[in-house]
Design an enzyme around this catalytic site. Structure first.
Site, PDB file in Angstrom:
ATOM      1  N   GLY A  84     -40.298 -89.032 -41.225  1.00 40.40           N
ATOM      2  CA  GLY A  84     -38.981 -89.042 -40.605  1.00 40.40           C
ATOM      3  C   GLY A  84     -37.915 -88.386 -41.440  1.00 40.40           C
ATOM      4  O   GLY A  84     -36.765 -88.284 -41.008  1.00 40.40           O
ATOM      5  N   HIS A 129     -32.496 -94.518 -43.517  1.00 36.82           N
ATOM      6  CA  HIS A 129     -33.325 -95.309 -42.603  1.00 36.82           C
ATOM      7  C   HIS A 129     -32.438 -96.159 -41.687  1.00 36.82           C
ATOM      8  O   HIS A 129     -32.837 -97.245 -41.269  1.00 36.82           O
ATOM      9  CB  HIS A 129     -34.267 -96.232 -43.375  1.00 36.82           C
ATOM     10  CG  HIS A 129     -35.052 -95.553 -44.448  1.00 36.82           C
ATOM     11  ND1 HIS A 129     -34.691 -95.595 -45.778  1.00 36.82           N
ATOM     12  CD2 HIS A 129     -36.177 -94.792 -44.370  1.00 36.82           C
ATOM     13  CE1 HIS A 129     -35.576 -94.903 -46.489  1.00 36.82           C
ATOM     14  NE2 HIS A 129     -36.478 -94.403 -45.659  1.00 36.82           N
TER      15      HIS A 129
END
Length: 596
Positions: A64, A232
């Site tokens: 990611g 995150h």
């Protein structure tokens, strides 16, 4: 937050992204079972150039954050990268297998990891297992984020964010240059200790495959930005409503203000050599990142007297498609490895990795001019004078009123063009109007009608682009020619009849370049009625009203020309042509100004 994705299965997404990398860089291979990208041994291909033995660099973390870190595997940078699932650390077993089976170990292995609990524990466990197996190995933990200060960070310390890639690049170049494990580790730690970073985002991100929940109060409101948001979706230090200059000012203060005892992790003075990295968190357009980068550079210079010796801007460490950016500052220090292995030399050293995008050579940076400020505009061109005279004060006042009315109408014009076009018509008209207003404020008075018009033309040609800019520029240049053709032998006032004749001739000239006529749903539906009504009546008020009626008449009119012809969707029937509406607003404003 956008929850739309082309690949919604997170496992398939991570696997296929990893499988793409050997297609892009033949020097790397993929161990899919362990989600590891590694540098192919030079012995694996008979045509490969043999590489000198060197310290191997291993990194990784949750997926990611691409191109970090899998796309940084390649000669001159990482030897291998181990990926976890999205935003989750890889397992210790994945990492152990990478260290023991996918990288060369003869000269030792250095692991570089960001300061997140899962990463530190899993990579740390793998390091200890490798060490127990007899591998000469060390680990460097990077925590460069100043978004969360000492008080909130506590024992955990600072998170690792985009500054990590500078540490990896410098360490990778040191390893490629033949430095020992001890030297490479020390250089990496030195770079990490002298790096500060901070991020900001306008929205949280959505992880593919997860159910979209109502964010409630956790979601950022319209116009709100989170300063210090982690990669995150971790919360930052504050939320605020701020335009870019104020936001950048806050972010740089968090990095550089020595009076902020909670966040002042590094002292940087104007005498220090500094590297700047402006990193795209994934969802910022390249155009907007350029504007952000320029703002950061200008504020560093103006507020902190810091002029970076290297500037990197691009996508290095993302948070999926995060609508944000981060700023990293690296203070260059002596590595102790010699002048040819300084931090700057190591940063400039070539690396054959698809994620490392620093295309400017050292020699080019060193040739950079002392000042990169834009060159001054040349003085306005002076045209040959005419004998057509006007009341400058009245002309300036009337035009100002017209331009201000056009600027006020811009949101409606933009809305209409969003429905029937590409949304740029109102912005282009506003840009031209604002530039003309600035010109009126700065220009010296003139009673020459042609000179007054030429000044407007010069602004329009520079400030307005696209179709509207071209049409206005052609028309106004033709209008200037029409006025010159009617310039009398001796000075006399310009009157509506002279303007009307010049306008008719410029309308004919415009017809050479566009077939648009009334009924085609273009600005001609407003321009034609204005010109010919002025010619018939000599009344600017009547002509402006005719232009307004023409613009209103484009509602429900099917387009024959322009982008509207092939733009699909509904709603065009209920809005006027944006260009015609904008021109009508300008002409109505001109009439209002003349009546004052």
């Amino acid at each position: 937050m956008s929850a739309k994705h082309f690949l919604n299965d997170p496992t398939h997404l991570v696997h296929t992204a990893l499988l793409s990398l050997p297609h892009l860089n033949p020097s790397v291979a993929c161990d899919l079972a362990n989600k590891t990208i590694y540098l192919r041994p030079s012995s694996s291909s008979p045509n490969a150039q043999p590489r000198n033995p060197q310290v191997s660099l291993v990194s990784g973390g949750g997926s990611g954050h691409e191109p970090s870190f899998a796309s940084f595997v390649g000669p001159g940078l990482l030897s291998a990268s181990v990926a976890g699932t999205i935003f989750a650390s890889p397992s210790a077993e994945q990492i152990r297998r990478c260290i023991l089976h996918r990288v060369e170990r003869d000269r030792g292995v250095l692991v570089i990891v960001m300061n997140y609990t899962g990463d530190v524990l899993n990579f740390g466990m793998a390091v200890e297992k490798a060490r127990a197996s007899g591998v000469d190995i060390d680990m460097v933990v990077v925590g460069d984020d100043v978004g969360v200060g000492r008080a909130k960070g506590g024992k955990v310390g600072r998170r690792g964010i985009a500054g990590t890639v500078l540490v990896q690049k410098i360490a990778g170049a040191a390893a490629a240059a033949g430095a020992s494990l001890k030297e490479v580790a020390a250089t990496a730690r030195l770079a990490a200790e002298n790096t500060v970073s901070i991020g900001a985002s306008l929205s949280h991100v959505h992880v593919p495959g997860r159910v979209v929940a109502d964010g409630g109060e956790d979601e950022l409101r319209e116009g709100e930005v989170e300063v210090g948001m982690g990669i995150h979706n971790e919360p930052g230090s504050e939320r605020k409503t701020a335009e870019l200059p104020e936001l950048v000012k806050t972010m740089l203060a968090h990095c550089l203000d020595p009076s902020d005892k909670d966040r002042n992790f590094l002292t940087i003075s104007s005498e220090d050599e500094v590297v700047l990295l402006v990193n795209n968190l994934g969802g910022v357009s390249a155009l907007e990142l350029g504007g952000i980068t320029n703002e950061v550079i200008e504020q560093l210079d103006k507020d902190w007297n810091i002029r970076p010796v290297r500037i990197l801007a691009g996508t290095y460490m993302t948070s999926l498609n995060g609508l944000g950016f981060s700023i990293s500052l690296l203070k260059l220090k002596d590595t102790g490895l010699g002048a040819d292995r300084s931090m700057l030399e190591l940063l400039d050293a070539p690396a054959e990795a698809t994620g490392w995008t620093a295309a400017i050579k050292k020699e080019t940076w060193e040739q950079r001019r002392a000042s990169s400020a834009p060159e001054e505009q040349v003085d306005e061109e002076e045209s040959r004078p005419s004998n057509l005279k006007l009341d400058y004060a009245l002309a300036k006042s009337a035009l100002t009123t017209a331009l201000e009315r056009l600027i006020k109408a811009e949101p409606d014009i933009t809305n209409y063009d969003t429905i029937v076009g590409d949304g740029d018509c109102g912005i282009g008209l506003r840009r031209g109007a604002e530039a003309t207003l600035r010109m009126l404020e700065k220009s010296r008075p003139t009673d020459d009608a042609l000179a007054f018009l030429q000044r407007i033309i010069q602004v329009v040609e520079v400030a307005m682009d696209g179709t509207s800019g071209a049409i206005y520029a052609i028309f106004l240049n033709a209008l200037a020619h029409g006025l010159r053709q009617q310039s009398p032998p001796s000075p006399e006032p310009v009157n509506p009849q002279i303007w009307a004749k010049a306008l008719q001739s410029s309308l004919q000239s415009l017809g050479k370049y566009t077939p648009a006529q009334p009924g085609d749903r273009t600005l001609m539906d407003a321009l034609h009625p204005f010109v010919y009504t002025l010619a018939e009546t000599g009344s600017i008020g009547s002509a402006a009203n005719a232009a307004d009626e023409g613009a209103k008449g484009t509602r429900g009119m099917k387009a024959s020309l322009g982008r509207t012809v092939y733009v699909g969707g509904e709603g065009w029937q209920g809005v006027p042509d944006p260009g015609a509406h904008g021109l009508a607003e300008l002409l109505l404003g001109l009439n209002d100004g003349l009546k004052k």
